[in-house]
Design an enzyme around this catalytic site. Structure first.
Site: not given
Ligand code: UGA
Length: 433
Positions: A121, A151, A155, A204, A249, A252, A257, A260, A328
């Protein structure tokens, strides 16, 4: 296709294994010799469901190899993927050092023309800088076009996300190079968007910023819902039934965290600021996200009678989200640190993230890592749920409750049922305020 993948961390290794699975000959390259030695001996140093098996299958099939020698990696490469880290610098902008040195190494090692695929990124507009470095390092007669191919892998479900991609985004000024990269993904049968590199990179950032905004939005609604006596989980459910909004997403809790969202929202905000267009929306998204951790700490303090001094807090979950050992920017770690600084004793447990957490926050007098949730909760005055691990739902909560020295439970992830926990004898609260 013969593909070299530079940087076999989380994104690189997943891409390498998945592209090999699609029938390509893939060489994973990394300057870290220990990483390569470890991969050659079949050990992956982070947790991603299904990845060890996929790597092993493709190594066995002879489609996936690893090397620390860039010349070996580039020997037959038609394409070189750049998958190295792009951390934030002290000001929150993207540090491109690893991308620049990787591109220089790949270019200097190539004996034949190849396509450079930027997976990392990188800030919008970095392609020109990459092209400049490339041009300065390529041998005479060797050419390389640059293609931005961000991408979208989460995770914990990266392999599924790869094979069930919603879209592939490809940005290049060279239509032939763009088509070659697009050809890699045709078997995935998902939409492929061909565009310019700037738009691809912006897709992205805008996607991650939008998802982060959704999370901060529902967290803001959560505060207002508490104030007016509404239930945010039901509100999210009702909102999500509208196809234009969607249910994802909208959970609440402690906020986002990981490696990304925090980095990318900040970087996009800096990009806007640097061009004279500061974004009030992105600033609010980040402020709201930070506030969730403060709210959690204040809520624990209130529940514990107005002080954290000498209180025993059990923290369940250390990873930034379930199904990963990645800590992280994990809310759990900054909250644990604040609790310890305020004089609390913390006992923590996570199903798989304990060793990664203890590298960042080693155990000490006020922080102990425990073997399971029962040991972590024994004698505690309050339980705090910091990660949405489904295993926590299946705990014997009667047993947990009996072992505690108190009956308060703060659910930072909306993971448990208030009714069921109340029936077990807990004073159950979600994040409020
Ligand atoms: C995120 C994106 O979802 C991916 O599409 C992207 O490719 C990736 O970043 C990246 O840029 O590489 P990721 O960081 O693995 O993926 O995790 P997510 O599942 O998106 O969750 C991110 C954070 O949001 C987590 O801390 C999760 O607990 C939090 N979250 C998620 C919430 O607090 N509420 C939600 O409803 C969903």
């Amino acid at each position: 296709m013969n593909i070299a993948i530079a940087g076999v961390g989380y994104v690189g290794l997943t891409s390498a294994a998945c592209l090999a699975q699609l029938g390509n000959e893939v060489v994973g390259f990394d300057i870290n010799r220990e990483t390569i030695a470890s991969l050659r001996s079949g050990v992956i140093r982070f947790s991603e469901p299904g990845l060890p098996e996929l790597v092993a299958d493709n190594v066995r099939a002879g489609r996936l190899t690893f090397t620390a020698d860039p010349k070996e990696a580039m020997h037959a490469a038609d394409m070189a993927f750049v998958c190295v880290g792009t951390p934030s610098d002290a000001a929150g902008r993207v540090d491109l050092t690893q991308v620049e040195s990787t591109v220089a190494t790949l270019a200097a090692s190539a004996k034949r023309s190849f396509t450079t695929v930027l997976k990392s990124t990188v800030p919008v507009g970095s392609t020109e800088r990459v092209a400049e470095i490339m041009a300065g390092c390529l041998a005479a007669g060797v050419r390389s076009s640059i293609v931005a191919n961000p991408e979208f892998l989460r995770e914990g479900s990266a392999i599924q996300d790869f094979f069930e991609s919603h879209r592939i985004v490809i940005g290049s000024w060279d239509p032939a190079a763009a088509e070659t990269v697009a050809g890699l993904y045709t078997a995935l049968r998902c939409p492929i968007l061909l565009t310019d590199p700037e738009s691809a990179q912006m897709i992205k950032y805008a996607s991650n910023a939008f998802l982060a905004t959704k999370i901060s939005f529902i967290n803001e609604i959560s505060r207002i819902a508490d104030a007016v006596g509404a239930n945010v989980q039901v509100v999210a459910e009702g909102m999500g039934l509208d196809g234009r909004i969607g249910p994802q997403f909208l959970e609440a809790g402690l906020g986002y965290g990981g490696s990304c969202f925090p980095k990318d929202v900040l970087a996009l905000s800096k990009m806007a600021e640097d061009r004279g267009h500061p974004s009030a929306l992105l600033s609010a998204v980040m402020d709201i996200n930070r506030s969730r951790r403060r709210i959690a700490i204040e809520q624990l303090r209130t529940i514990l009678g107005g002080t954290l001094q000498d209180r025993e807090v059990c923290v369940l979950g250390l990873a930034f989200k379930a199904h990963t050992d990645d800590v992280r920017e994990a809310p759990a770690l900054s909250i644990i640190s604040a609790l310890c600084n305020a004089g609390a004793a913390v006992r923590a447990y996570d199903p798989i993230a304990m060793s990664s957490a203890s590298r960042v926050a080693p155990p000490h007098a006020r922080l102990r890592y425990c073997d399971d949730a029962y040991a972590a909760s024994r004698g505690s005055n309050v339980i705090f749920i910091a990660t949405d691990w489904p295993q926590f739902r299946a705990l014997d909560w009667q047993r947990v409750r009996r072992g505690m020295n108190g009956h308060a439970l703060v659910d930072g992830r909306g993971l448990l049922s208030a009714e069921e926990m109340g029936a077990v004898g807990f004073d159950y609260v979600g994040l409020t305020g």
